[in-house]
Design an enzyme around this catalytic site. Structure first.
Site, PDB file in Angstrom:
ATOM      1  N   GLN A 146     -37.034 -21.038  -1.171  1.00 16.03           N
ATOM      2  CA  GLN A 146     -35.641 -20.800  -1.572  1.00 16.03           C
ATOM      3  C   GLN A 146     -35.596 -20.126  -2.949  1.00 16.03           C
ATOM      4  O   GLN A 146     -35.951 -20.748  -3.955  1.00 16.03           O
ATOM      5  CB  GLN A 146     -34.926 -22.151  -1.643  1.00 16.03           C
ATOM      6  CG  GLN A 146     -33.501 -22.094  -2.117  1.00 16.03           C
ATOM      7  CD  GLN A 146     -33.017 -23.466  -2.581  1.00 16.03           C
ATOM      8  OE1 GLN A 146     -33.825 -24.293  -3.009  1.00 16.03           O
ATOM      9  NE2 GLN A 146     -31.739 -23.721  -2.486  1.00 16.03           N
ATOM     10  N   SER A 149     -32.541 -20.534  -7.883  1.00 14.53           N
ATOM     11  CA  SER A 149     -32.459 -20.821  -9.324  1.00 14.53           C
ATOM     12  C   SER A 149     -33.106 -19.730 -10.157  1.00 14.53           C
ATOM     13  O   SER A 149     -34.096 -19.105  -9.736  1.00 14.53           O
ATOM     14  CB  SER A 149     -33.163 -22.137  -9.639  1.00 14.53           C
ATOM     15  OG  SER A 149     -32.615 -23.173  -8.895  1.00 14.53           O
ATOM     16  N   GLU A 264     -29.869 -28.623   2.012  1.00 17.02           N
ATOM     17  CA  GLU A 264     -30.828 -29.125   1.026  1.00 17.02           C
ATOM     18  C   GLU A 264     -30.445 -30.538   0.576  1.00 17.02           C
ATOM     19  O   GLU A 264     -31.302 -31.418   0.471  1.00 17.02           O
ATOM     20  CB  GLU A 264     -30.853 -28.177  -0.181  1.00 17.02           C
ATOM     21  CG  GLU A 264     -31.867 -28.578  -1.229  1.00 17.02           C
ATOM     22  CD  GLU A 264     -31.936 -27.591  -2.391  1.00 17.02           C
ATOM     23  OE1 GLU A 264     -30.952 -26.871  -2.643  1.00 17.02           O
ATOM     24  OE2 GLU A 264     -32.985 -27.550  -3.049  1.00 17.02           O
ATOM     25  N   GLU A 405     -25.924 -35.457 -12.188  1.00 19.72           N
ATOM     26  CA  GLU A 405     -24.659 -35.261 -12.894  1.00 19.72           C
ATOM     27  C   GLU A 405     -23.755 -34.297 -12.110  1.00 19.72           C
ATOM     28  O   GLU A 405     -22.564 -34.541 -11.930  1.00 19.72           O
ATOM     29  CB  GLU A 405     -24.903 -34.694 -14.301  1.00 19.72           C
ATOM     30  CG  GLU A 405     -25.591 -35.650 -15.260  1.00 19.72           C
ATOM     31  CD  GLU A 405     -27.104 -35.733 -15.035  1.00 19.72           C
ATOM     32  OE1 GLU A 405     -27.654 -34.932 -14.266  1.00 19.72           O
ATOM     33  OE2 GLU A 405     -27.737 -36.631 -15.623  1.00 19.72           O
TER      34      GLU A 405
HETATM   35  C1  LIG Z   1     -39.194 -30.228  -8.376  1.00 20.27           C
HETATM   36  C2  LIG Z   1     -38.156 -29.137  -8.342  1.00 20.27           C
HETATM   37  C3  LIG Z   1     -38.145 -28.242  -7.302  1.00 20.27           C
HETATM   38  C4  LIG Z   1     -37.184 -27.233  -7.268  1.00 20.27           C
HETATM   39  N1  LIG Z   1     -37.238 -26.323  -6.235  1.00 20.27           N
HETATM   40  C5  LIG Z   1     -36.367 -25.276  -6.244  1.00 20.27           C
HETATM   41  C6  LIG Z   1     -36.477 -24.255  -5.232  1.00 20.27           C
HETATM   42  O1  LIG Z   1     -37.331 -24.298  -4.349  1.00 20.27           O
HETATM   43  N2  LIG Z   1     -35.631 -23.215  -5.285  1.00 20.27           N
HETATM   44  C7  LIG Z   1     -34.653 -23.110  -6.234  1.00 20.27           C
HETATM   45  O2  LIG Z   1     -33.903 -22.142  -6.180  1.00 20.27           O
HETATM   46  N3  LIG Z   1     -34.521 -24.056  -7.199  1.00 20.27           N
HETATM   47  C8  LIG Z   1     -35.367 -25.136  -7.227  1.00 20.27           C
HETATM   48  N4  LIG Z   1     -35.265 -26.089  -8.219  1.00 20.27           N
HETATM   49  C9  LIG Z   1     -34.275 -25.896  -9.285  1.00 20.27           C
HETATM   50  C10 LIG Z   1     -33.151 -26.908  -9.287  1.00 20.27           C
HETATM   51  O3  LIG Z   1     -32.210 -26.622  -8.277  1.00 20.27           O
HETATM   52  C11 LIG Z   1     -32.536 -26.862 -10.695  1.00 20.27           C
HETATM   53  O4  LIG Z   1     -33.522 -27.365 -11.575  1.00 20.27           O
HETATM   54  C12 LIG Z   1     -31.284 -27.695 -10.795  1.00 20.27           C
HETATM   55  O5  LIG Z   1     -30.230 -27.150 -10.053  1.00 20.27           O
HETATM   56  C13 LIG Z   1     -30.832 -27.840 -12.275  1.00 20.27           C
HETATM   57  O6  LIG Z   1     -30.782 -26.614 -12.908  1.00 20.27           O
HETATM   58  P1  LIG Z   1     -31.509 -26.393 -14.325  1.00 20.27           P
HETATM   59  O7  LIG Z   1     -32.909 -26.895 -14.195  1.00 20.27           O
HETATM   60  O8  LIG Z   1     -31.299 -24.988 -14.714  1.00 20.27           O
HETATM   61  O9  LIG Z   1     -30.749 -27.383 -15.329  1.00 20.27           O
HETATM   62  P2  LIG Z   1     -29.377 -27.094 -16.090  1.00 20.27           P
HETATM   63  O10 LIG Z   1     -28.382 -26.576 -15.116  1.00 20.27           O
HETATM   64  O11 LIG Z   1     -29.654 -26.272 -17.297  1.00 20.27           O
HETATM   65  O12 LIG Z   1     -28.957 -28.570 -16.492  1.00 20.27           O
HETATM   66  C14 LIG Z   1     -29.473 -29.224 -17.657  1.00 20.27           C
HETATM   67  C15 LIG Z   1     -28.781 -30.580 -17.778  1.00 20.27           C
HETATM   68  O13 LIG Z   1     -27.361 -30.400 -17.949  1.00 20.27           O
HETATM   69  C16 LIG Z   1     -26.641 -31.126 -16.972  1.00 20.27           C
HETATM   70  N5  LIG Z   1     -25.454 -30.363 -16.539  1.00 20.27           N
HETATM   71  C17 LIG Z   1     -25.407 -29.039 -16.238  1.00 20.27           C
HETATM   72  N6  LIG Z   1     -24.151 -28.692 -15.870  1.00 20.27           N
HETATM   73  C18 LIG Z   1     -23.407 -29.822 -15.897  1.00 20.27           C
HETATM   74  C19 LIG Z   1     -22.043 -30.115 -15.617  1.00 20.27           C
HETATM   75  N7  LIG Z   1     -21.211 -29.159 -15.190  1.00 20.27           N
HETATM   76  N8  LIG Z   1     -21.633 -31.402 -15.749  1.00 20.27           N
HETATM   77  C20 LIG Z   1     -22.477 -32.391 -16.179  1.00 20.27           C
HETATM   78  N9  LIG Z   1     -23.784 -32.166 -16.474  1.00 20.27           N
HETATM   79  C21 LIG Z   1     -24.241 -30.891 -16.327  1.00 20.27           C
HETATM   80  C22 LIG Z   1     -27.597 -31.285 -15.808  1.00 20.27           C
HETATM   81  O14 LIG Z   1     -27.264 -32.390 -15.003  1.00 20.27           O
HETATM   82  C23 LIG Z   1     -28.936 -31.456 -16.522  1.00 20.27           C
HETATM   83  O15 LIG Z   1     -29.088 -32.789 -16.917  1.00 20.27           O
HETATM   84  C24 LIG Z   1     -36.197 -27.120  -8.283  1.00 20.27           C
HETATM   85  C25 LIG Z   1     -36.196 -28.051  -9.329  1.00 20.27           C
HETATM   86  C26 LIG Z   1     -37.166 -29.042  -9.374  1.00 20.27           C
HETATM   87  C27 LIG Z   1     -37.144 -30.000 -10.538  1.00 20.27           C
END
Ligand SMILES: Cc1cc2nc3c(=O)[nH]c(=O)nc-3n(C[C@H](O)[C@H](O)[C@H](O)COP(=O)(O)OP(=O)(O)OC[C@H]3O[C@@H](n4cnc5c(N)ncnc54)[C@H](O)[C@@H]3O)c2cc1C
Length: 436
Positions: A146, A149, A264, A405
């Site tokens: 996928q 991100s 998902e 969250e």
């Molecule tokens: C093990 C693993 C596998 C993954 N596999 C995939 C994959 O195969 N393909 C893919 O596309 N993605 C993948 N991801 C990505 C995953 O979907 C993102 O990590 C996730 O959506 C969070 O985005 P970010 O890491 O950019 O955190 P951010 O969006 O930067 O968030 C940082 C913090 O802020 C908080 N936050 C952000 N916005 C809000 C809000 N509006 N209200 C309250 N709190 C908020 C979050 O909860 C978090 O604690 C994977 C992630 C992990 C850890």
């Protein structure tokens, strides 16, 4: 026309010869026959002694090599139409089939193909796309990942910046994705890319199916805290995607993506069809066995009433999670669209699994911090105790597939009817929205 296999197994070629009109008892009988004929004897023999006994006689490589036999049987996705790799069975028939298969622990491979790509193809793909892509997903002949991100777009996925520009019948894609689970093992990815930077952020996105084996795609693995490689950075530099690999209309990718995101959430909450019910470690029943082992080795474990209380709490929650997932699955199979249950399930399952895995390491006591190196274990990830590995992996459960969250925001808005989170940039052209 049907041919009979041993023990009454009815087979046409390698697909099980049953259909929606076959009585449930006959479906179960045919599946038993298929198991006798196709599941290797040592695996069948080990199944009476439980999952860990099966793992002792069946390596991952053995299972992958054998898997096309399972894929061709139609039993991987028994309710899917035959043309897409299933058997076209009803829910009741599929449940009977699954009850026979259950003890043999035949987990589904290619979970991102089954749970993420397939829902988008079912909901928004063309018939040609379904016929082309679904059967190899079922047989694990084409593995999927996928590509959603990005470094600047996780929770706020709709702000993504990867661009796709049209060049005749082809799209040219440039940008960077990150956290792409199994991209280093995959053949295809579902991709979101921006096709209209002048439209508001949710309107200018298009959904594509991209072939990863091409010069414009570079996959760079990232290493986990446990030492393993599971996810990657993916650099797209002029990657080409034919227009017939676009799913849905140009600019309508956000709607298509929601089918994938919903699949998902179901997968990681345990209510999906891909056989993923926990990412990291084992379930509460194994904890009970571990607690008994600790007690019989002279430690507290099961003899400690506080430990027993903690175990019963997670065991009960796990049962409730399982029943709720069964209800969600039954609803989906009855044709109801997935509701906010998948967000509730995602929030609960993520936190629950973290608590289960922490309890497992508590039971190990000091052995969770200092351990003997098993014979022959060279790499760090081979040396870690299973429980420690599970606990470390489970930390990602409240992030992957949408953070806890953000899922709580979804529940607040869509279930509790609380006011929507304000987004002053919602209607602004994407190119004017500030980005990190
Ligand atoms: C093990 C693993 C596998 C993954 N596999 C995939 C994959 O195969 N393909 C893919 O596309 N993605 C993948 N991801 C990505 C995953 O979907 C993102 O990590 C996730 O959506 C969070 O985005 P970010 O890491 O950019 O955190 P951010 O969006 O930067 O968030 C940082 C913090 O802020 C908080 N936050 C952000 N916005 C809000 C809000 N509006 N209200 C309250 N709190 C908020 C979050 O909860 C978090 O604690 C994977 C992630 C992990 C850890």
């Amino acid at each position: 026309m049907s041919a009979s296999g041993p023990n009454g197994a009815s087979l046409v070629g390698e697909r099980l010869d049953v259909d929606a009109d076959t009585p449930v008892a006959d479906v179960a009988r045919a599946v038993r026959g298929w198991v006798d004929q196709h599941v290797p004897e040592p695996w069948r023999e080990a199944s009476s002694r439980g999952t860990s006994a099966i793992r002792e006689v069946r390596s991952r490589a053995d299972y992958e090599a054998w898997y096309p036999v399972f894929g061709r049987s139609g039993l991987v996705v028994p309710t899917w139409p035959v043309a897409y790799g299933g058997l076209g069975l009803t829910t009741a028939q599929a449940r009977a089939a699954e009850a026979v298969l259950g003890p043999f622990n035949l987990g589904r491979l290619n979970p991102l193909g089954l749970n993420l790509a397939a829902p988008a193809l079912f909901a928004h793909g063309t018939e040609e796309q379904r016929l082309r892509y679904l059967p190899p997903i079922v047989r694990n002949e084409e593995v999927w990942c996928q590509l959603f991100s990005e470094p600047g777009a996780g929770s706020d996925l709709a702000s993504l910046a990867t661009r796709a520009e049209r060049d005749g019948d082809t799209w040219v894609v440039t940008g960077q994705k990150v956290w792409t689970t199994w991209a280093h093992l995959s053949d295809f990815g579902v991709l979101l890319a921006r096709t209209d930077p002048d439209a508001p952020k949710r309107k200018g996105i298009t959904y594509f199916l991209v072939d990863l084996h091409q010069p414009g795609v570079e996959v760079r693995p990232l290493r986990h805290i446990t030492g393993e490689i599971d996810f990657n950075e993916v650099f797209l530099d002029g990657a080409r995607v034919p227009d017939d690999q676009r799913v849905g209309e140009v600019g309508d990718g956000w709607r298509v993506a929601n089918a994938t995101l919903s699949g998902e959430r179901q997968m990681v909450s345990g209510s999906g069809s891909g056989g993923v019910d926990r990412i990291g470690g084992s379930g509460a029943e194994r904890l009970v066995r571990l607690a008994r082992e600790v007690a019989s080795a002279g430690g507290g474990g099961w003899n400690d009433p506080v430990v027993r209380q903690a175990l019963m709490r997670v065991l009960s929650e796990e049962r409730i999670r399982g029943w709720t997932n069964q209800r969600v699955r039954a609803g989906l199979k009855a044709g109801r669209s997935p509701g906010p249950e998948s967000s509730i399930g995602k929030v609960h399952q993520g936190g629950l699994n973290q608590r289960i895995q922490l309890l497992a390491t508590d039971l190990l006591g000091p052995h969770a911090m200092a351990w003997d190196r098993p014979d022959g274990a060279e790499a760090y990830d081979e040396q870690l105790p299973y429980e420690v590995k599970g606990m470390l992996r489970s930390r990602a459960n409240t992030i992957e597939g949408g953070t806890t969250e953000v899922n709580k925001n979804i529940v607040a808005e869509r279930v509790l009817g609380l006011p929507r989170e304000p987004d002053p940039w919602q209607a602004a052209p994407w190119r004017d929205v500030p980005r990190s």
